[in-house]
Scaffold this motif. Structure first.
Motif, PDB file in Angstrom:
ATOM      1  N   THR A  67       3.931 -13.726  -4.357  1.00 50.53           N
ATOM      2  CA  THR A  67       3.952 -14.606  -5.594  1.00 50.53           C
ATOM      3  C   THR A  67       3.244 -15.688  -5.069  1.00 50.53           C
ATOM      4  OG1 THR A  67       5.479 -14.881  -7.327  1.00 50.53           O
ATOM      5  CG2 THR A  67       6.516 -14.511  -4.516  1.00 50.53           C
ATOM      6  N   ASP A  68       3.091 -16.311  -5.908  1.00 55.52           N
ATOM      7  CA  ASP A  68       3.096 -17.567  -6.078  1.00 55.52           C
ATOM      8  C   ASP A  68       4.252 -18.325  -6.952  1.00 55.52           C
ATOM      9  OD1 ASP A  68       0.664 -17.386  -4.790  1.00 55.52           O
ATOM     10  OD2 ASP A  68      -0.474 -16.783  -6.205  1.00 55.52           O
ATOM     11  N   LEU A  69       4.796 -17.862  -7.619  1.00 56.46           N
ATOM     12  CA  LEU A  69       6.075 -18.553  -8.713  1.00 56.46           C
ATOM     13  C   LEU A  69       7.251 -19.000  -7.397  1.00 56.46           C
ATOM     14  CD1 LEU A  69       6.251 -16.020 -11.521  1.00 56.46           C
ATOM     15  CD2 LEU A  69       5.832 -18.118 -10.974  1.00 56.46           C
ATOM     16  N   PRO A  70       7.755 -20.643  -7.869  1.00 59.82           N
ATOM     17  CA  PRO A  70       8.654 -21.132  -6.589  1.00 59.82           C
ATOM     18  C   PRO A  70       9.859 -20.758  -6.952  1.00 59.82           C
ATOM     19  CG  PRO A  70       7.707 -21.821  -8.572  1.00 59.82           C
ATOM     20  CD  PRO A  70       7.170 -21.122  -8.669  1.00 59.82           C
ATOM     21  N   PHE A  71      10.392 -19.755  -8.433  1.00 58.31           N
ATOM     22  CA  PHE A  71      11.052 -19.365  -8.255  1.00 58.31           C
ATOM     23  C   PHE A  71      11.717 -17.944  -8.099  1.00 58.31           C
ATOM     24  CE2 PHE A  71       9.447 -19.800 -12.130  1.00 58.31           C
ATOM     25  CZ  PHE A  71       8.822 -18.562 -12.190  1.00 58.31           C
ATOM     26  N   GLN A  72      10.635 -17.426  -6.996  1.00 56.26           N
ATOM     27  CA  GLN A  72      10.284 -15.945  -6.547  1.00 56.26           C
ATOM     28  C   GLN A  72      10.586 -16.202  -4.552  1.00 56.26           C
ATOM     29  OE1 GLN A  72       9.392 -11.466  -8.192  1.00 56.26           O
ATOM     30  NE2 GLN A  72       7.979 -12.836  -7.677  1.00 56.26           N
ATOM     31  N   THR A  73      11.286 -15.137  -4.051  1.00 54.82           N
ATOM     32  CA  THR A  73      11.305 -15.307  -2.633  1.00 54.82           C
ATOM     33  C   THR A  73      10.680 -13.513  -2.209  1.00 54.82           C
ATOM     34  OG1 THR A  73      13.215 -15.731  -2.728  1.00 54.82           O
ATOM     35  CG2 THR A  73      12.883 -15.280  -0.688  1.00 54.82           C
ATOM     36  N   ARG A  74       9.249 -15.123  -1.275  1.00 53.25           N
ATOM     37  CA  ARG A  74       7.700 -13.732  -1.303  1.00 53.25           C
ATOM     38  C   ARG A  74       8.848 -13.258   0.400  1.00 53.25           C
ATOM     39  NH1 ARG A  74       2.464 -15.663   1.108  1.00 53.25           N
ATOM     40  NH2 ARG A  74       2.441 -16.218  -1.664  1.00 53.25           N
ATOM     41  N   ASN A  75       8.810 -11.801   0.256  1.00 56.39           N
ATOM     42  CA  ASN A  75       8.897 -11.269   2.224  1.00 56.39           C
ATOM     43  C   ASN A  75       8.417 -11.325   2.493  1.00 56.39           C
ATOM     44  OD1 ASN A  75       9.985  -9.364   3.596  1.00 56.39           O
ATOM     45  ND2 ASN A  75       9.571  -7.586   2.793  1.00 56.39           N
ATOM     46  N   PRO A  76       9.194 -12.222   4.059  1.00 54.85           N
ATOM     47  CA  PRO A  76       8.314 -13.302   5.398  1.00 54.85           C
ATOM     48  C   PRO A  76       7.857 -12.425   5.941  1.00 54.85           C
ATOM     49  CG  PRO A  76      10.657 -13.377   5.752  1.00 54.85           C
ATOM     50  CD  PRO A  76      10.465 -12.332   3.980  1.00 54.85           C
ATOM     51  N   LEU A  77       7.606 -10.947   5.621  1.00 52.96           N
ATOM     52  CA  LEU A  77       7.419  -9.926   6.531  1.00 52.96           C
ATOM     53  C   LEU A  77       6.390  -8.537   5.967  1.00 52.96           C
ATOM     54  CD1 LEU A  77      10.475  -7.849   8.062  1.00 52.96           C
ATOM     55  CD2 LEU A  77       9.674 -10.179   8.575  1.00 52.96           C
ATOM     56  N   LEU A  78       6.035  -9.366   4.782  1.00 53.94           N
ATOM     57  CA  LEU A  78       4.485  -8.780   4.495  1.00 53.94           C
ATOM     58  C   LEU A  78       3.499  -9.005   5.231  1.00 53.94           C
ATOM     59  CD1 LEU A  78       4.712  -9.775   0.729  1.00 53.94           C
ATOM     60  CD2 LEU A  78       4.989  -7.638   2.114  1.00 53.94           C
ATOM     61  N   ARG A  79       3.518 -10.363   6.233  1.00 53.99           N
ATOM     62  CA  ARG A  79       2.220 -10.681   7.064  1.00 53.99           C
ATOM     63  C   ARG A  79       2.070  -9.446   8.109  1.00 53.99           C
ATOM     64  NH1 ARG A  79       6.930 -13.933   8.320  1.00 53.99           N
ATOM     65  NH2 ARG A  79       7.829 -13.497  10.079  1.00 53.99           N
ATOM     66  N   SER A  80       2.776  -8.383   8.166  1.00 56.75           N
ATOM     67  CA  SER A  80       2.696  -7.321   9.141  1.00 56.75           C
ATOM     68  C   SER A  80       2.060  -6.415   8.589  1.00 56.75           C
ATOM     69  CB  SER A  80       3.903  -6.416   9.359  1.00 56.75           C
ATOM     70  OG  SER A  80       4.447  -6.264   7.886  1.00 56.75           O
ATOM     71  N   ARG A  81       1.389  -6.377   7.588  1.00 55.60           N
ATOM     72  CA  ARG A  81       0.469  -5.695   6.752  1.00 55.60           C
ATOM     73  C   ARG A  81      -0.880  -6.226   7.035  1.00 55.60           C
ATOM     74  NH1 ARG A  81       2.871  -2.129   3.396  1.00 55.60           N
ATOM     75  NH2 ARG A  81       0.809  -1.037   2.671  1.00 55.60           N
ATOM     76  N   SER A  82      -1.899  -5.645   6.858  1.00 56.51           N
ATOM     77  CA  SER A  82      -3.358  -6.450   6.711  1.00 56.51           C
ATOM     78  C   SER A  82      -3.437  -7.009   5.920  1.00 56.51           C
ATOM     79  CB  SER A  82      -4.012  -5.254   7.344  1.00 56.51           C
ATOM     80  OG  SER A  82      -4.417  -3.775   6.460  1.00 56.51           O
ATOM     81  N   SER A  83      -3.465  -6.098   4.996  1.00 53.12           N
ATOM     82  CA  SER A  83      -3.745  -6.706   3.192  1.00 53.12           C
ATOM     83  C   SER A  83      -2.766  -8.130   2.766  1.00 53.12           C
ATOM     84  CB  SER A  83      -3.337  -5.607   2.076  1.00 53.12           C
ATOM     85  OG  SER A  83      -1.684  -5.072   2.370  1.00 53.12           O
ATOM     86  N   GLY A  84      -1.309  -7.816   3.337  1.00 48.44           N
ATOM     87  CA  GLY A  84      -0.382  -8.974   3.155  1.00 48.44           C
ATOM     88  C   GLY A  84      -0.511  -8.863   1.473  1.00 48.44           C
ATOM     89  N   ASP A  85       0.041  -7.126   1.571  1.00 50.60           N
ATOM     90  CA  ASP A  85       0.431  -7.458  -0.151  1.00 50.60           C
ATOM     91  C   ASP A  85       0.340  -5.455   0.052  1.00 50.60           C
ATOM     92  OD1 ASP A  85       0.122  -7.061  -3.171  1.00 50.60           O
ATOM     93  OD2 ASP A  85      -1.150  -7.106  -3.197  1.00 50.60           O
ATOM     94  N   LEU A  86       1.898  -5.459  -0.181  1.00 50.98           N
ATOM     95  CA  LEU A  86       2.373  -3.959  -0.470  1.00 50.98           C
ATOM     96  C   LEU A  86       2.072  -3.499  -1.810  1.00 50.98           C
ATOM     97  CD1 LEU A  86       3.878  -1.074   0.411  1.00 50.98           C
ATOM     98  CD2 LEU A  86       6.452  -2.697   0.247  1.00 50.98           C
ATOM     99  N   VAL A  87       2.933  -4.321  -2.803  1.00 52.08           N
ATOM    100  CA  VAL A  87       2.171  -3.834  -4.096  1.00 52.08           C
ATOM    101  C   VAL A  87       0.647  -2.880  -4.365  1.00 52.08           C
ATOM    102  CG1 VAL A  87       2.926  -4.128  -6.352  1.00 52.08           C
ATOM    103  CG2 VAL A  87       3.676  -4.987  -4.604  1.00 52.08           C
ATOM    104  N   GLY A  88       0.234  -4.222  -4.199  1.00 51.18           N
ATOM    105  CA  GLY A  88      -1.006  -3.511  -4.667  1.00 51.18           C
ATOM    106  C   GLY A  88      -1.807  -2.623  -3.397  1.00 51.18           C
ATOM    107  N   ASP A  89      -1.208  -2.414  -2.217  1.00 48.75           N
ATOM    108  CA  ASP A  89      -1.545  -1.225  -1.399  1.00 48.75           C
ATOM    109  C   ASP A  89      -1.690   0.379  -1.854  1.00 48.75           C
ATOM    110  OD1 ASP A  89      -3.062  -2.985   0.235  1.00 48.75           O
ATOM    111  OD2 ASP A  89      -1.082  -2.711   1.763  1.00 48.75           O
ATOM    112  N   ALA A  90       0.080  -0.242  -2.907  1.00 51.21           N
ATOM    113  CA  ALA A  90       0.437   1.037  -3.577  1.00 51.21           C
ATOM    114  C   ALA A  90       0.130   1.524  -4.531  1.00 51.21           C
ATOM    115  CB  ALA A  90       2.342   1.062  -3.589  1.00 51.21           C
ATOM    116  N   VAL A  91      -0.208   0.777  -5.120  1.00 49.25           N
ATOM    117  CA  VAL A  91      -0.479   0.484  -7.077  1.00 49.25           C
ATOM    118  C   VAL A  91      -2.065   1.184  -6.808  1.00 49.25           C
ATOM    119  CG1 VAL A  91      -1.448  -0.359  -8.754  1.00 49.25           C
ATOM    120  CG2 VAL A  91       0.625  -1.146  -7.734  1.00 49.25           C
ATOM    121  N   ALA A  92      -2.878   1.361  -5.633  1.00 48.52           N
ATOM    122  CA  ALA A  92      -4.145   1.807  -5.708  1.00 48.52           C
ATOM    123  C   ALA A  92      -4.148   3.616  -5.154  1.00 48.52           C
ATOM    124  CB  ALA A  92      -4.868   0.407  -4.791  1.00 48.52           C
ATOM    125  N   ALA A  93      -2.910   2.942  -3.560  1.00 44.87           N
ATOM    126  CA  ALA A  93      -3.212   4.612  -3.780  1.00 44.87           C
ATOM    127  C   ALA A  93      -2.274   5.920  -3.987  1.00 44.87           C
ATOM    128  CB  ALA A  93      -2.433   4.146  -1.953  1.00 44.87           C
TER     129      ALA A  93
END
Length: 681
Positions: A67-93
């Protein structure tokens, strides 16, 4: 943007979409550490379970996308994914497999950083304290975060991902936190201002027993409904093919089936919730999200499988869509109850044609009390009466549907032949008018307790009573007094039931026909002195014709008496009156143990009869059901109609008796479903 509409209208508006066909959902409620979820493995498990919709954490408390919104908190562990985006991976699959993906959002809490930057968004207690749990701060639905920023978060999700819909968790006023600590009514500046605008009352109530608390509940319900309608309109405008799962103003009506520490089990809670939705808003689908763990403090411990299965069988029997809710990625936490849920989920999937537009079809309607119509204590009394009558009808195999009292003026009551009013306090004018028209046009009513009695003691015009003269509720004064439920001229040796709970003495109308004499108290202490009961001059039942219909008024509380005392003579006295009013309009008769519930529905397939086995019910849950053998179901006037068993077709035989169809079932296990092709309700 779509123009806003009044909440009363928004709740009735219907949008069509993929959700109007039967569907099965699976929720993976992800933790921060589940950012490495393997989406392909998860989808394998979801599809094997029988589901075709995946509910996945997307945003709110924790964003599982960058997310780029200042009033949301990005999961810091997303960096463990190669894409950095769990939602994008899940929607596509998911879409690659034909599985729909819904975005789970939780706007109820924010990170302390956000709360510090915007304290005006937060819940504030009466003493000025914030509500903090596990380092997260609760926000208030009246404030700007809920009212405006949620739309920006939804926009960001829709701009990036082709999600098929949204679900909002814990969408409301948090008077109680996750730890069951009571924080009470929110006193933030937005609530103080808007509560006064809505009610005209200057001061917010301090707690649930304070004056004005019922006004607060109405205000908070209105606020949530209005916000739901606003968000629903926003989503519909941005992406019409995306649905919203939430409360009465959403596209998909929602109920969560769960267990809870310290809460006494109401074994029919799921059936009740789905049934009420399907009667009050039949054009909207219902989703029941069933929790696989035992309450929030024990998320790693699974629910009893038989209890879990009850959520699913009750859901589909009343026309709802089933959903399974687990914590984390599939397989990481042991939930041995999942196979029981999968069996019913796949059954619902495989018989989609039967469940398409399945609607309630019973001719008896049981009115469910409205918590917003009276004080908490008075509502509790009515609810006890309702629960007792609910159980009584189930045990006597009388099919019935649930009619929410708040919807009485909107529901087409003409489809019912009998309505049961369980100790409903003062009826609103539109409710009273709807019931009067129902009786005048040929309907029949059984009213118990204070149903139809106004604040001034007068009684609704269509009932047999004219005026209340007294209320007897002192348990000591009621001891050794009875209601005689037969017509014997004698007291001793007649059919007596304890006069228990609350009894309203009535002056009856001149055309009322009276039965069930009251037997006043007599000595009951030493056995040597326990005699002397005689008939009093009072009656505990009046009946009256009104227009083309008929009303029976029982101004005491047989439902709550049966719930507390478990005397079947009380149960039977109440249900016999329902059967009497129903007369020749009986839809089915069943010979089986009393733990077998009969639920009637109707779809294009015909009349659908669900038989639910409750024999596994325990004090606060369900264990294994005892199979019932030799169950017979008789359908008057159905001779010659085709019938199918969906669960055990090889174990069903049919015979014709006169013009009736009689079905004999060798065995009913957890449940059975019978379909009479082309049969009308």
């Amino acid at each position: 943007m779509t123009a806003a509409v009044p909440v009363s209208q928004a709740g009735e508006q219907v949008r069509t979409g993929w959700w109007n066909r039967p569907f099965q959902m699976f929720q993976t409620n992800l933790r921060e550490i589940d950012a490495d979820l393997d989406v392909e493995d998860a989808l394998d498990a979801i599809q094997d379970h029988g589901a075709n919709v995946w509910l996945l954490n997307v945003g709110g408390i924790l964003s599982h996308y960058p997310t780029d919104l200042p009033f949301q908190t990005r999961n810091p562990l997303l960096r463990s994914r190669s894409s950095g985006d769990l939602v994008g991976d899940a929607v596509a699959a998911a879409h690659e497999r034909g599985v729909r993906l819904l975005a789970r959002m939780d706007f109820s809490k924010v990170h302390p950083r956000i709360a510090q930057e915007h304290p005006e968004w937060c819940f504030v207690s009466r003493t000025g304290e914030l509500q903090v749990f596990e380092d997260l701060v609760s926000v208030c639905p009246s404030g700007e975060y809920y009212q405006e920023r949620t739309l920006e978060i939804i926009d960001e999700v829709l701009d990036r991902y082709p999600v098929d819909g949204f679900f909002f968790n814990w969408f409301g006023f948090n008077e109680v936190d996750y730890g069951s600590r009571v924080h009470g009514v929110c006193h933030c500046s937005s609530c103080r201002r808007k509560f006064t605008e809505f009610t005209g009352i200057d001061e917010l109530p301090e707690h649930s027993s304070a004056p004005g608390y019922l006004d607060w509940k109405r205000f908070s319900a209105h606020t949530v409904d209005a916000l739901t309608a606003k968000i629903r309109a926003h989503i519909a405008d941005r992406k019409p093919e995306a649905g919203l799962i939430l409360g009465r103003s959403a596209d998909i009506l929602f109920h969560e089936a769960n267990n809870a520490l310290g809460r006494t089990l109401w074994p029919h809670a799921t059936s009740e919730a789905v049934g009420g939705f399907r009667v009050s808003q039949p054009q909207k689908p219902v989703l029941v999200n069933s929790v696989a763990f035992f309450d929030m403090p024990y998320r790693m411990a699974d629910e009893q499988p038989h209890m879990f299965a009850q959520y699913f069988t009750q859901t589909i029997a009343r026309g709802g869509n089933p959903s399974t809710y687990i914590m984390g990625a599939p397989g990481r936490i042991r939930y041995d109850c999942l196979p029981a849920a999968a069996a019913v989920t796949r059954f619902h999937r495989d018989h989609a044609a039967i469940y398409q537009d399945l609607l309630p079809a019973a001719r008896v309607g049981l009115i469910k009390p409205d918590s917003l119509s009276t004080s908490p204590d008075r509502y509790s009394d009515s609810l006890s009466e309702y629960h007792g009558l609910f159980s009584s009808l189930v045990e006597r195999h009388v099919p019935f549907d649930i009619v929410p009292a708040g919807s009485l003026a909107r529901v087409p009551l003409a489809r019912f032949h009998v309505l049961v009013l369980p100790d409903l306090p003062v009826l609103k004018e539109d409710q009273d008018g709807a019931l009067e028209n129902f009786v005048r046009n040929g309907g029949r009513v059984l009213a118990t307790g204070a149903s139809g009695v106004r604040h001034d003691g007068t009684v609704s015009d269509w009932l047999p009573g004219e005026r209340r003269t007294n209320v007897h509720c002192d348990p000591h004064a009621l001891k050794s007094s009875y209601v005689q439920v037969d017509r014997s001229d004698q007291v001793e040796g007649s059919a007596l039931v304890p006069r228990y709970g609350r009894h309203h003495s009535l002056l009856w109308r001149i055309d009322a026909r009276l039965r069930h004499r009251v037997v006043p108290s007599a000595p009951y202490g030493p056995p040597e002195k326990a005699y002397g009961h005689v008939h009093g001059g009072e009656h505990a039942l009046g009946e009256r014709s009104f227009g083309a219909g008929r009303a029976i008024q029982v101004p005491w509380t047989p439902g709550s008496a049966y719930r507390d005392l478990s005397l079947t003579r009380i149960r039977d006295a109440a249900v016999d009156l329902v059967v009497e009013l129903l007369g020749p309009d009986v839809q089915v008769t069943v010979e089986a143990p009393e733990q077998l519930e009969v639920v009637l529905g109707h779809s294009d397939a015909g009349l659908v009869i669900h038989l639910l086995n409750h024999s596994g019910q325990r004090r606060n849950g369900f264990g294994p059901a005892v199979p019932f053998t030799g169950v017979t179901v008789r359908v008057p006037g159905a001779a010659g109609q085709r019938v199918h068993s969906l669960v055990s077709p090889e174990g069903m035989s049919t015979t014709i008796v006169g013009n009736d169809l009689v079905l004999t079932l060798d065995e009913v296990g957890d449940f059975e479903v019978l379909v009479l092709e082309g049969r009308q309700p």
